[in-house]
Scaffold this motif. Structure first.
Motif, mmCIF file in Angstrom:
data_model
loop_
_atom_site.group_PDB
_atom_site.id
_atom_site.type_symbol
_atom_site.label_atom_id
_atom_site.label_comp_id
_atom_site.label_asym_id
_atom_site.label_seq_id
_atom_site.Cartn_x
_atom_site.Cartn_y
_atom_site.Cartn_z
ATOM 1 N N SER A 153 51.946 45.939 47.184
ATOM 2 C CA SER A 153 52.491 44.329 46.733
ATOM 3 C C SER A 153 52.175 43.276 46.945
ATOM 4 O O SER A 153 52.057 42.190 45.809
ATOM 5 C CB SER A 153 53.561 45.122 46.073
ATOM 6 N N GLU A 154 52.246 42.872 48.462
ATOM 7 C CA GLU A 154 52.424 41.608 48.723
ATOM 8 C C GLU A 154 50.533 41.257 49.165
ATOM 9 O O GLU A 154 50.770 40.418 48.332
ATOM 10 C CB GLU A 154 52.974 41.612 49.977
ATOM 11 N N TRP A 155 50.130 41.642 48.465
ATOM 12 C CA TRP A 155 48.425 41.439 48.611
ATOM 13 C C TRP A 155 47.749 41.407 47.091
ATOM 14 O O TRP A 155 46.862 40.489 46.623
ATOM 15 C CB TRP A 155 47.732 42.551 49.216
ATOM 16 N N THR A 156 48.176 42.638 46.252
ATOM 17 C CA THR A 156 48.211 41.933 45.248
ATOM 18 C C THR A 156 48.538 40.780 45.076
ATOM 19 O O THR A 156 47.897 39.959 43.810
ATOM 20 C CB THR A 156 48.786 43.120 44.412
ATOM 21 N N GLN A 157 50.224 40.429 44.724
ATOM 22 C CA GLN A 157 50.318 39.262 44.873
ATOM 23 C C GLN A 157 50.611 37.931 44.535
ATOM 24 O O GLN A 157 50.266 37.267 44.613
ATOM 25 C CB GLN A 157 52.373 39.302 45.394
ATOM 26 N N PHE A 158 49.452 38.078 46.046
ATOM 27 C CA PHE A 158 48.952 36.620 46.579
ATOM 28 C C PHE A 158 47.252 36.378 46.416
ATOM 29 O O PHE A 158 47.428 35.252 45.487
ATOM 30 C CB PHE A 158 48.825 36.647 47.969
ATOM 31 N N LEU A 159 46.782 37.867 46.222
ATOM 32 C CA LEU A 159 45.161 37.774 45.424
ATOM 33 C C LEU A 159 45.605 36.779 43.682
ATOM 34 O O LEU A 159 44.660 36.367 43.102
ATOM 35 C CB LEU A 159 44.673 39.044 45.127
ATOM 36 N N ASP A 160 46.469 37.195 43.152
ATOM 37 C CA ASP A 160 46.972 37.612 41.543
ATOM 38 C C ASP A 160 47.349 35.596 41.998
ATOM 39 O O ASP A 160 46.532 34.535 40.927
ATOM 40 C CB ASP A 160 47.656 37.989 40.959
ATOM 41 N N ALA A 161 47.659 35.317 42.034
ATOM 42 C CA ALA A 161 48.287 33.472 42.650
ATOM 43 C C ALA A 161 47.261 33.053 43.113
ATOM 44 O O ALA A 161 47.351 31.552 42.470
ATOM 45 C CB ALA A 161 49.298 33.549 43.600
ATOM 46 N N ALA A 162 45.998 33.502 44.105
ATOM 47 C CA ALA A 162 44.408 32.339 44.004
ATOM 48 C C ALA A 162 44.575 32.005 43.164
ATOM 49 O O ALA A 162 43.387 31.651 42.866
ATOM 50 C CB ALA A 162 43.893 33.529 45.312
ATOM 51 N N GLY A 163 44.316 33.352 42.171
ATOM 52 C CA GLY A 163 43.295 33.572 40.810
ATOM 53 C C GLY A 163 42.483 34.622 40.954
ATOM 54 O O GLY A 163 41.620 34.166 39.735
ATOM 55 N N TYR A 164 42.650 34.971 41.826
ATOM 56 C CA TYR A 164 41.273 36.836 41.732
ATOM 57 C C TYR A 164 41.284 37.511 39.975
ATOM 58 O O TYR A 164 42.819 37.851 40.348
ATOM 59 C CB TYR A 164 41.391 37.493 42.996
ATOM 60 N N PRO A 165 40.829 38.050 40.045
ATOM 61 C CA PRO A 165 40.487 39.017 39.131
ATOM 62 C C PRO A 165 41.189 39.711 39.589
ATOM 63 O O PRO A 165 41.422 40.618 40.614
ATOM 64 C CB PRO A 165 38.957 39.022 38.319
ATOM 65 N N LYS A 166 41.980 40.785 38.529
ATOM 66 C CA LYS A 166 42.452 42.080 38.875
ATOM 67 C C LYS A 166 41.364 43.066 38.847
ATOM 68 O O LYS A 166 42.069 43.765 38.870
ATOM 69 C CB LYS A 166 43.850 42.481 37.213
ATOM 70 N N GLN A 167 40.622 43.135 37.571
ATOM 71 C CA GLN A 167 39.780 44.160 37.479
ATOM 72 C C GLN A 167 38.292 43.313 38.633
ATOM 73 O O GLN A 167 38.308 41.899 38.139
ATOM 74 C CB GLN A 167 39.677 44.268 36.211
ATOM 75 N N SER A 168 37.729 44.243 38.949
ATOM 76 C CA SER A 168 36.207 43.454 39.552
ATOM 77 C C SER A 168 35.683 42.908 38.811
ATOM 78 O O SER A 168 35.193 43.325 36.941
ATOM 79 C CB SER A 168 35.475 45.243 40.028
ATOM 80 N N ALA A 169 35.146 41.756 38.732
ATOM 81 C CA ALA A 169 33.328 41.312 37.831
ATOM 82 C C ALA A 169 32.026 40.912 38.695
ATOM 83 O O ALA A 169 32.216 39.825 38.172
ATOM 84 C CB ALA A 169 34.387 40.065 37.518
ATOM 85 N N LEU A 170 32.448 41.769 39.775
ATOM 86 C CA LEU A 170 31.536 41.542 40.376
ATOM 87 C C LEU A 170 30.062 41.647 40.107
ATOM 88 O O LEU A 170 29.935 42.770 39.151
ATOM 89 C CB LEU A 170 31.495 42.081 41.873
ATOM 90 N N PRO A 171 28.608 41.448 40.262
ATOM 91 C CA PRO A 171 27.760 41.429 39.153
ATOM 92 C C PRO A 171 27.176 43.191 40.066
ATOM 93 O O PRO A 171 27.856 43.648 41.220
ATOM 94 C CB PRO A 171 26.365 40.756 40.005
ATOM 95 N N THR A 172 26.457 44.095 39.613
ATOM 96 C CA THR A 172 25.702 45.851 39.766
ATOM 97 C C THR A 172 25.247 45.335 40.650
ATOM 98 O O THR A 172 25.208 46.246 41.852
ATOM 99 C CB THR A 172 25.294 46.045 38.826
ATOM 100 N N ALA A 173 24.960 44.227 40.920
ATOM 101 C CA ALA A 173 23.355 44.017 42.407
ATOM 102 C C ALA A 173 24.786 43.242 43.581
ATOM 103 O O ALA A 173 23.726 42.984 44.948
ATOM 104 C CB ALA A 173 22.605 43.296 41.913
ATOM 105 N N TYR A 174 25.619 42.673 43.330
ATOM 106 C CA TYR A 174 26.246 42.444 44.791
ATOM 107 C C TYR A 174 26.151 43.319 46.092
ATOM 108 O O TYR A 174 26.292 44.526 45.200
ATOM 109 C CB TYR A 174 27.561 41.930 44.700
ATOM 110 N N ARG A 175 26.223 43.067 47.311
ATOM 111 C CA ARG A 175 26.409 43.736 48.368
ATOM 112 C C ARG A 175 27.222 42.972 49.280
ATOM 113 O O ARG A 175 26.605 41.743 49.454
ATOM 114 C CB ARG A 175 24.884 44.020 48.574
ATOM 115 N N ARG A 176 28.023 43.238 49.830
ATOM 116 C CA ARG A 176 29.119 42.739 50.805
ATOM 117 C C ARG A 176 27.988 42.937 52.078
ATOM 118 O O ARG A 176 27.358 43.643 52.371
ATOM 119 C CB ARG A 176 30.619 43.453 50.386
ATOM 120 N N ALA A 177 28.067 41.768 52.378
ATOM 121 C CA ALA A 177 27.895 41.577 54.051
ATOM 122 C C ALA A 177 28.669 42.507 55.070
ATOM 123 O O ALA A 177 29.480 42.393 54.952
ATOM 124 C CB ALA A 177 28.152 40.059 54.528
ATOM 125 N N ALA A 178 27.674 42.891 56.092
ATOM 126 C CA ALA A 178 28.182 43.616 57.407
ATOM 127 C C ALA A 178 28.822 43.178 57.963
ATOM 128 O O ALA A 178 28.998 41.676 58.540
ATOM 129 C CB ALA A 178 26.954 44.036 57.721
#
Length: 224
Positions: A153-178
């Motif tokens: 709940s706390e992480w979700t609250q702060f991510l929402d307040a920062a303006g991050y989308p509630k559902q993933s909007a990453l492109p399908t080709a996106y790859r996270r750095a190791a």
């Protein structure tokens, strides 16, 4: 639109011709821009720009910069890129930390672009203490905001307040750095052997950086 013949004077005709010529010139300019601008490097090294491709092989079209911290990744959507630039997210974790896995899963499920720093050595633990004031994991930063420990709940609250989308909007080709260690491992410097010149010492390949093996037990002082 009908123009009365009584008001259509030679001056009006001249004005319309000028307006038509201006419109044609504007369309030509737009067409030239659409075709691309070429960067030309002359024999003397001077750089110029033209909308006409010269026969020289050193001319190449100038394209708009995509501007991405991870150039190998697909570019982020505009709104997500703005939020991640304003409030970057960093997760501090350890391979022996079960709550870290829960936090990572939450970030991945929401499509949060984040960096991950691992705490697997005593040097990492000391650096974490200086950074957060304590050695508990997981540790999350959202911009300048610090969140110690995992709470859905706390992480979700702060991510929402920062303006991050509630559902993933990453492109399908996106790859996270190791993930990378919090404290980088550096190879020791090698001294030149007696009688060896500086150039010769520089040609000697430095030994590879030792690999960091996660300890069987948690680093001293870290609690989950």
């Amino acid at each position: 639109m009908n123009i009365p013949t009584s008001t259509f004077t030679p001056a009006s005709a001249s004005y319309l011709r000028c307006a038509a010529l201006g419109l044609v010139a504007g369309l030509v300019s737009v067409s030239a821009l659409a075709q691309g601008v070429y960067r030309i490097v002359g024999p003397d090294g001077r750089v110029s720009y033209s909308d006409q491709p010269p026969p020289a092989t050193n001319a190449r079209p100038v394209t708009a910069a995509t501007g991405s911290a991870n150039s190998a990744n697909a570019p982020l959507p505009f709104e997500l890129r703005q939020v991640s630039n304003r409030y970057p997210v960093t997760l501090y974790s350890s391979s022996e930390c079960a709550p870290c896995n829960s936090g990572r899963n939450l970030l991945n499920a929401r499509g949060i672009p984040y960096a991950e720093k691992t705490i697997n050595t005593n040097e990492d633990a000391e650096a974490l203490k200086r950074l957060s004031g304590q050695a508990s994991l997981p540790f999350l930063t959202i911009g300048s905001q610090q969140i110690k420990g995992y709470s859905d709940s706390e992480w979700t609250q702060f991510l929402d307040a920062a303006g991050y989308p509630k559902q993933s909007a990453l492109p399908t080709a996106y790859r996270r750095a190791a993930p990378t260690p919090l404290v980088a491992v550096q190879a020791p410097a090698t001294a030149a052997a007696p009688g060896q010149t500086t150039a010769q010492s520089q040609s000697v390949e430095a030994p590879a950086a030792p690999s960091v093996t996660p300890p069987v037990t948690n680093p001293a002082g870290i609690r989950f």
